[in-house]
Design a protein around this motif. Structure first.
Motif, PDB file in Angstrom:
ATOM      1  N   ARG A 110       0.843  -1.211   0.000  1.00  0.00           N
ATOM      2  CA  ARG A 110       0.000   0.000   0.000  1.00  0.00           C
ATOM      3  C   ARG A 110       0.871   1.251   0.000  1.00  0.00           C
ATOM      4  N   LYS A 111       1.927   1.250   0.840  1.00  0.00           N
ATOM      5  CA  LYS A 111       2.847   2.395   0.877  1.00  0.00           C
ATOM      6  C   LYS A 111       3.532   2.576  -0.477  1.00  0.00           C
ATOM      7  N   ASN A 113       2.527   1.646  -3.443  1.00  0.00           N
ATOM      8  CA  ASN A 113       1.543   2.150  -4.407  1.00  0.00           C
ATOM      9  C   ASN A 113       1.326   3.651  -4.212  1.00  0.00           C
ATOM     10  N   ASP A 114       1.131   4.082  -2.974  1.00  0.00           N
ATOM     11  CA  ASP A 114       0.898   5.494  -2.675  1.00  0.00           C
ATOM     12  C   ASP A 114       2.107   6.345  -3.068  1.00  0.00           C
ATOM     13  N   ILE A 115       3.290   5.904  -2.665  1.00  0.00           N
ATOM     14  CA  ILE A 115       4.517   6.661  -2.951  1.00  0.00           C
ATOM     15  C   ILE A 115       4.769   6.734  -4.445  1.00  0.00           C
ATOM     16  N   SER A 116       4.646   5.594  -5.130  1.00  0.00           N
ATOM     17  CA  SER A 116       4.936   5.577  -6.569  1.00  0.00           C
ATOM     18  C   SER A 116       3.883   6.359  -7.361  1.00  0.00           C
ATOM     19  N   SER A 117       2.631   6.314  -6.938  1.00  0.00           N
ATOM     20  CA  SER A 117       1.573   7.059  -7.632  1.00  0.00           C
ATOM     21  C   SER A 117       1.826   8.555  -7.587  1.00  0.00           C
ATOM     22  N   LYS A 118       2.382   9.033  -6.494  1.00  0.00           N
ATOM     23  CA  LYS A 118       2.633  10.472  -6.320  1.00  0.00           C
ATOM     24  C   LYS A 118       3.997  10.907  -6.845  1.00  0.00           C
ATOM     25  N   PRO A 141       2.650   3.906 -11.452  1.00  0.00           N
ATOM     26  CA  PRO A 141       2.318   3.455 -10.093  1.00  0.00           C
ATOM     27  C   PRO A 141       2.630   1.961  -9.927  1.00  0.00           C
ATOM     28  N   ASN A 143       1.563  -0.935  -8.241  1.00  0.00           N
ATOM     29  CA  ASN A 143       0.400  -1.375  -7.477  1.00  0.00           C
ATOM     30  C   ASN A 143       0.310  -2.891  -7.292  1.00  0.00           C
TER      31      ASN A 143
END
Length: 184
Positions: A110-111, A113-118, A141, A143
């Motif tokens: 989850r971290k 995914n969040d970090i890579s998406s941003k 991202p 994911n």
């Protein structure tokens, strides 16, 4: 935090993966020294493994890291740690390219995914025992809870994966003599 850089080849190897483009710092495996902390198989004494966001341009709160082909600007605080990982493995693809594959825990995924998406377009720097090992470029991202980065040899992949897992030190591969093998 004092950060050192492994001995690097004149240029960084660039490998494109389905998940992200990876910019990898090749390692010099014959210079890896075994310390008492690396001889234990317990995570409490294993190598320190941290992931930092890194950028191509300088900015506030970023530490400059010099590379043979330029500079990298890394955040001071890790965004992921060994605690976010469940496994590390040495891999080879059909073309014979060697990789280290990392699998993240559910929370780590989850971290990631969040970090890579941003941070598409930035890098995720892998630091083991305060040494920059790789800085994969985030191409999209991430994911799926996995990340892979290219390395120059099967031995390097095995050693890096073992350090990340906290396994006992991997003995160097026999070379038949004290001198390194000549490149073809």
């Amino acid at each position: 935090m004092q950060l050192t850089l492994r001995t690097l080849a004149p240029a960084l190897v660039v490998v494109t993966l389905a998940l992200a483009g990876c910019k990898t710092a090749p390692t010099k495996t014959d210079a890896v020294a075994t310390t008492p902390s690396q001889q234990s198989t317990t995570p409490a004494t294993a190598a320190t493994v941290d992931f930092y966001l890194a950028h191509k341009q300088p900015g506030a709160g970023l530490r400059e890291i010099s590379l043979p082909d330029g500079k990298l600007y890394m955040q001071e605080v890790p965004v992921l740690t060994r605690a976010d990982l469940t496994d590390a493995a040495a891999l080879v693809d059909r073309q014979g390219q060697n990789f280290v594959g990392l699998r993240f825990s559910e929370a780590g995924a989850r971290k990631l995914n969040d970090i890579s998406s941003k941070n598409v377009g930035n890098m995720l720097a892998l630091v083991i025992d305060r040494e920059l090992v790789a800085a994969p470029l985030i191409g999209e991202p991430l994911n799926r809870g996995v990340l892979a980065f290219g390395v120059p040899s099967a031995q390097a992949a095995s050693e890096i994966a073992a350090k990340i897992r906290g396994d006992a030190a991997v003995p160097p591969a026999p070379t038949g003599g004290a001198a390194p093998a000549a490149k073809p």
